[in-house]
Design a protein around this motif. Structure first.
Motif, PDB file in Angstrom:
ATOM      1  N   GLY A 157       0.881  -1.388  -0.111  1.00  0.00           N
ATOM      2  CA  GLY A 157       0.147   0.046   0.028  1.00  0.00           C
ATOM      3  C   GLY A 157       0.840   1.145   0.291  1.00  0.00           C
ATOM      4  N   ASP A 158       0.871   2.067   0.623  1.00  0.00           N
ATOM      5  CA  ASP A 158       1.678   3.239   1.313  1.00  0.00           C
ATOM      6  C   ASP A 158       2.639   3.078   2.528  1.00  0.00           C
ATOM      7  N   GLU A 159       2.805   2.215   2.640  1.00  0.00           N
ATOM      8  CA  GLU A 159       3.802   1.303   3.837  1.00  0.00           C
ATOM      9  C   GLU A 159       4.915   0.531   3.575  1.00  0.00           C
ATOM     10  N   ALA A 160       6.286   0.771   3.558  1.00  0.00           N
ATOM     11  CA  ALA A 160       7.635   1.125   3.543  1.00  0.00           C
ATOM     12  C   ALA A 160       7.471  -0.186   4.398  1.00  0.00           C
TER      13      ALA A 160
ATOM     14  N   LEU B 165      -3.332  -2.507   8.540  1.00  0.00           N
ATOM     15  CA  LEU B 165      -3.140  -1.171   8.630  1.00  0.00           C
ATOM     16  C   LEU B 165      -3.663  -0.227   7.511  1.00  0.00           C
ATOM     17  N   HIS B 166      -3.243  -0.676   6.914  1.00  0.00           N
ATOM     18  CA  HIS B 166      -3.684  -0.133   5.455  1.00  0.00           C
ATOM     19  C   HIS B 166      -5.684  -0.012   5.252  1.00  0.00           C
ATOM     20  N   GLN B 167      -5.528  -1.403   5.550  1.00  0.00           N
ATOM     21  CA  GLN B 167      -7.543  -1.376   5.967  1.00  0.00           C
ATOM     22  C   GLN B 167      -8.464  -0.422   7.013  1.00  0.00           C
ATOM     23  N   ALA B 168      -7.048  -0.478   7.953  1.00  0.00           N
ATOM     24  CA  ALA B 168      -7.936   0.566   9.368  1.00  0.00           C
ATOM     25  C   ALA B 168      -7.877   2.298   8.913  1.00  0.00           C
ATOM     26  N   GLN B 169      -7.000   2.521   7.606  1.00  0.00           N
ATOM     27  CA  GLN B 169      -7.287   3.975   7.253  1.00  0.00           C
ATOM     28  C   GLN B 169      -8.109   3.868   6.241  1.00  0.00           C
ATOM     29  N   LEU B 170      -8.141   2.853   5.407  1.00  0.00           N
ATOM     30  CA  LEU B 170      -9.905   3.046   4.314  1.00  0.00           C
ATOM     31  C   LEU B 170     -10.705   3.513   5.158  1.00  0.00           C
ATOM     32  N   ASP B 171     -11.160   2.588   6.779  1.00  0.00           N
ATOM     33  CA  ASP B 171     -12.190   2.386   6.811  1.00  0.00           C
ATOM     34  C   ASP B 171     -11.797   3.888   8.349  1.00  0.00           C
ATOM     35  N   SER B 172     -10.707   4.541   8.117  1.00  0.00           N
ATOM     36  CA  SER B 172     -10.947   5.822   9.762  1.00  0.00           C
ATOM     37  C   SER B 172     -11.451   4.840  10.774  1.00  0.00           C
ATOM     38  N   VAL B 173     -10.404   3.218  11.105  1.00  0.00           N
ATOM     39  CA  VAL B 173     -10.597   3.415  12.449  1.00  0.00           C
ATOM     40  C   VAL B 173     -10.290   4.062  13.526  1.00  0.00           C
TER      41      VAL B 173
ATOM     42  N   SER C  60       3.781   3.071  18.370  1.00  0.00           N
ATOM     43  CA  SER C  60       4.049   1.885  17.974  1.00  0.00           C
ATOM     44  C   SER C  60       2.944   0.760  18.710  1.00  0.00           C
ATOM     45  N   LEU C  61       2.342   0.977  19.727  1.00  0.00           N
ATOM     46  CA  LEU C  61       0.652   0.816  20.407  1.00  0.00           C
ATOM     47  C   LEU C  61       0.355   0.771  19.518  1.00  0.00           C
ATOM     48  N   LYS C  62      -0.165   2.461  19.599  1.00  0.00           N
ATOM     49  CA  LYS C  62      -1.814   2.717  18.864  1.00  0.00           C
ATOM     50  C   LYS C  62      -2.085   1.964  17.444  1.00  0.00           C
ATOM     51  N   GLU C  63      -0.598   1.575  16.746  1.00  0.00           N
ATOM     52  CA  GLU C  63      -0.694   0.084  15.649  1.00  0.00           C
ATOM     53  C   GLU C  63      -0.836  -0.618  16.053  1.00  0.00           C
ATOM     54  N   GLN C  64      -0.202  -1.907  17.093  1.00  0.00           N
ATOM     55  CA  GLN C  64      -0.784  -2.610  17.537  1.00  0.00           C
ATOM     56  C   GLN C  64      -2.450  -2.716  17.850  1.00  0.00           C
ATOM     57  N   TYR C  65      -3.119  -1.689  18.623  1.00  0.00           N
ATOM     58  CA  TYR C  65      -4.552  -1.871  18.997  1.00  0.00           C
ATOM     59  C   TYR C  65      -4.875  -1.295  17.743  1.00  0.00           C
ATOM     60  N   THR C  66      -4.832  -1.472  17.249  1.00  0.00           N
ATOM     61  CA  THR C  66      -5.575  -0.490  15.121  1.00  0.00           C
ATOM     62  C   THR C  66      -5.543  -2.157  14.989  1.00  0.00           C
ATOM     63  N   VAL C  67      -4.710  -2.655  13.906  1.00  0.00           N
ATOM     64  CA  VAL C  67      -4.148  -3.737  13.858  1.00  0.00           C
ATOM     65  C   VAL C  67      -5.628  -5.177  14.340  1.00  0.00           C
ATOM     66  N   GLN C  68      -5.529  -4.549  15.836  1.00  0.00           N
ATOM     67  CA  GLN C  68      -6.077  -5.659  16.903  1.00  0.00           C
ATOM     68  C   GLN C  68      -7.910  -5.490  16.180  1.00  0.00           C
ATOM     69  N   LYS C  69      -8.050  -4.184  16.124  1.00  0.00           N
ATOM     70  CA  LYS C  69      -9.422  -3.310  15.742  1.00  0.00           C
ATOM     71  C   LYS C  69      -9.982  -4.702  14.468  1.00  0.00           C
ATOM     72  N   VAL C  70      -8.952  -4.075  13.351  1.00  0.00           N
ATOM     73  CA  VAL C  70      -9.276  -3.837  12.637  1.00  0.00           C
ATOM     74  C   VAL C  70      -9.296  -5.982  12.591  1.00  0.00           C
ATOM     75  N   ARG C  71      -8.720  -6.894  12.801  1.00  0.00           N
ATOM     76  CA  ARG C  71      -9.146  -8.010  12.755  1.00  0.00           C
ATOM     77  C   ARG C  71     -10.587  -8.269  13.836  1.00  0.00           C
ATOM     78  N   GLY C  72     -11.124  -7.893  14.798  1.00  0.00           N
ATOM     79  CA  GLY C  72     -12.092  -8.244  15.240  1.00  0.00           C
ATOM     80  C   GLY C  72     -13.443  -7.511  14.521  1.00  0.00           C
ATOM     81  N   SER C  73     -13.171  -6.140  14.004  1.00  0.00           N
ATOM     82  CA  SER C  73     -14.918  -6.070  13.401  1.00  0.00           C
ATOM     83  C   SER C  73     -14.458  -6.965  11.825  1.00  0.00           C
ATOM     84  N   LEU C  74     -13.396  -7.594  11.654  1.00  0.00           N
ATOM     85  CA  LEU C  74     -13.156  -9.127  10.455  1.00  0.00           C
ATOM     86  C   LEU C  74     -14.069 -10.395  10.625  1.00  0.00           C
TER      87      LEU C  74
END
Length: 460
Positions: free
Chosen positions: A39-42, A78-86, A132-146
């Motif tokens: 995506g936009d992440e390196a 994280l890319h999905q989180a950006q799309l969904d404004s998580v 860094s932790l914000k990324e972790q929690y964001t990933v967890q939230k996306v997984r939970g929504s899925l």
């Protein structure tokens, strides 16, 4: 679950990117370069080298294949989180950050040594850790929504385990259910007045310009989480996130130059200074002081608790009745004294509450006592530190001791249901990753794609 997924969950969700990032800053690292783009992440070579240094002995296979793929999967979320404004709860992140930072300081030996090792100030380390932790929690939230709509019926559980050999069923370790009664030793009024007088003296010193609030907090506050930061709490918090008495005073403050009156909370006595208000949240600094217990006060309470334990043994009243009328423990009193084990689902980030504990999950003082008890036995009184950091006298009953065993439908249905649920969630996530690969821009540099990936869709 495959080795890849076990490493992914451990690497990303439990330990997080902060330690990896910090290791990447060490002088011994190689010259950096972008090796993957998702995506936009390196993904940087330094990210991979840092992870290899941290987890290398636990990785089976080529770490230069396994680790980039782990990181790439995280980038998809994280890319999905950006799309969904998580959005995630910053106060929860801050609390987790403080706990992990304390662990890093302990491992380093001191705050100064940690700063020296990473060539960063504590403020810089905290900022990086928060992100860094914000990324972790964001990933967890996306997984939970899925996976939030996945439900498991009893019929599905029975069908899943119908043909599973007994020796392949999950192994359930020793578990215990423990009831507890606690009483806090009475603190003499003169000791309370001494603490209040200290806090009033601090207020006077600040008002007279003799010292700053932050300096006094560093020197005297007994809140280890905030004292090192001049008493400042890590983030803006809502009223419901604070002790009610503390919150009432904190939210009544309007002038950052003024210091509150002395306020008593479940943790001790405080003075509070407003830092800023933002909507219905505040950011404050405080100084906490705790009245000291005299040994005579502890001894008196221990004698009283011993009498309570003996009366229960003589059946003058039951342990359940004693918890309702005699226990100071608010967390367990309304549950007949039954202690609650709160865990976090690593896939969804949701809290799971159960009355069952493995021995190592109990508070250390409780674990030491119940480890030698029989089911139904009442302990002698002992001293422990409760969740508010206060010394209390306690008596426990070993309500249930479930010996280690292979899971069965009759006794461990919830465990087996969780296994099926995890399997269904894993299948959902696997399919989502494969679908996401098809519609996400992915670039892998030469020399980094000659791998047998868990998800082959990275190569297009």
């Amino acid at each position: 679950m495959s080795l890849f997924k076990k490493l992914l969950y451990t690497f990303v969700f439990l330990f997080g990117g902060m330690q990896m990032y910090l290791f990447a800053q060490s002088p011994s690292n190689v010259v950096d370069e972008v090796i993957w783009v998702v995506g936009d992440e390196a993904i940087l070579r330094s990210d991979v080298e840092a992870a290899r240094m941290e987890f290398g002995s636990n990785i089976t296979g080529n770490p230069y294949c396994v680790i980039p793929e782990q990181l790439a999967v995280q980038k998809l979320f994280l890319h999905q989180a950006q799309l969904d404004s998580v959005e995630v709860d910053n106060s929860q992140i801050s609390a987790s950050m403080e706990a992990r930072l304390s662990e890093l300081v302990m491992r380093a030996g001191s705050k100064e040594k940690l700063e020296e090792y990473y060539h960063k100030t504590m403020t810089q380390i905290r900022e990086m850790m928060f992100e860094s932790l914000k990324e972790q929690y964001t990933v967890q939230k996306v997984r939970g929504s899925l996976t939030s709509d996945i439900k498991v019926t009893p019929a599905e559980v029975r069908r899943y385990f119908k043909d599973v050999p007994e020796d392949s069923l999950p192994w359930i370790p020793d578990q215990m259910e423990v009831q507890i009664i606690t009483q806090q030793p009475r603190i003499p009024q003169e000791e309370i007045e001494r603490v209040k007088s200290e806090l009033r003296d601090y207020t006077e010193r600040v008002n007279n310009g003799e010292s700053s609030f932050s300096t006094l907090a560093i020197l005297y506050s007994e809140d280890p989480g905030s004292a090192r930061y001049g008493g400042e709490m890590p983030d803006y918090v809502g009223r419901g996130e604070l002790d009610p008495a503390f919150a009432n005073v904190a939210f009544s403050l309007t002038d950052p130059k003024k210091i509150s009156k002395v306020v008593e909370s479940e943790y001790g006595f405080h003075i509070i200074q407003l830092v800023d208000k933002r909507g219905d949240k505040v950011k404050v600094r405080h100084i906490l002081r705790k009245p000291k217990l005299a040994q005579s006060d502890i001894d008196t309470t221990m004698v009283r608790m011993d009498s309570i334990a003996e009366d229960i043994r003589k059946a003058k009243y039951t342990f359940d009745e004693a918890t309702v009328y005699l226990s100071d423990d608010k967390d367990s009193r309304n549950n007949r004294g039954l202690m609650t084990n709160v865990k976090v689902d690593q896939a969804t980030g949701e809290q799971i509450r159960t009355s069952r504990f493995q021995l190592q999950e109990l508070p250390a003082e409780v674990a030491k006592v119940v480890s030698t008890m029989k089911t139904g036995e009442i302990s002698n009184p002992f001293l422990m530190v409760n969740s508010k950091g206060k010394e209390v006298c306690a008596v426990v009953k070993l309500k249930t001791h479930i010996k280690a065993h292979r899971a069965s439908m009759s006794e461990d249905f919830q465990v087996l249901k969780d296994v099926v649920m995890a399997k269904m969630q894993e299948q959902r996530i696997d399919q989502w990753i494969k679908d996401k690969q098809k519609v996400t821009y992915i670039r892998i540099n030469d020399g980094w794609s000659n791998c047998e990936f868990e998800y082959p869709g990275w190569i297009k």
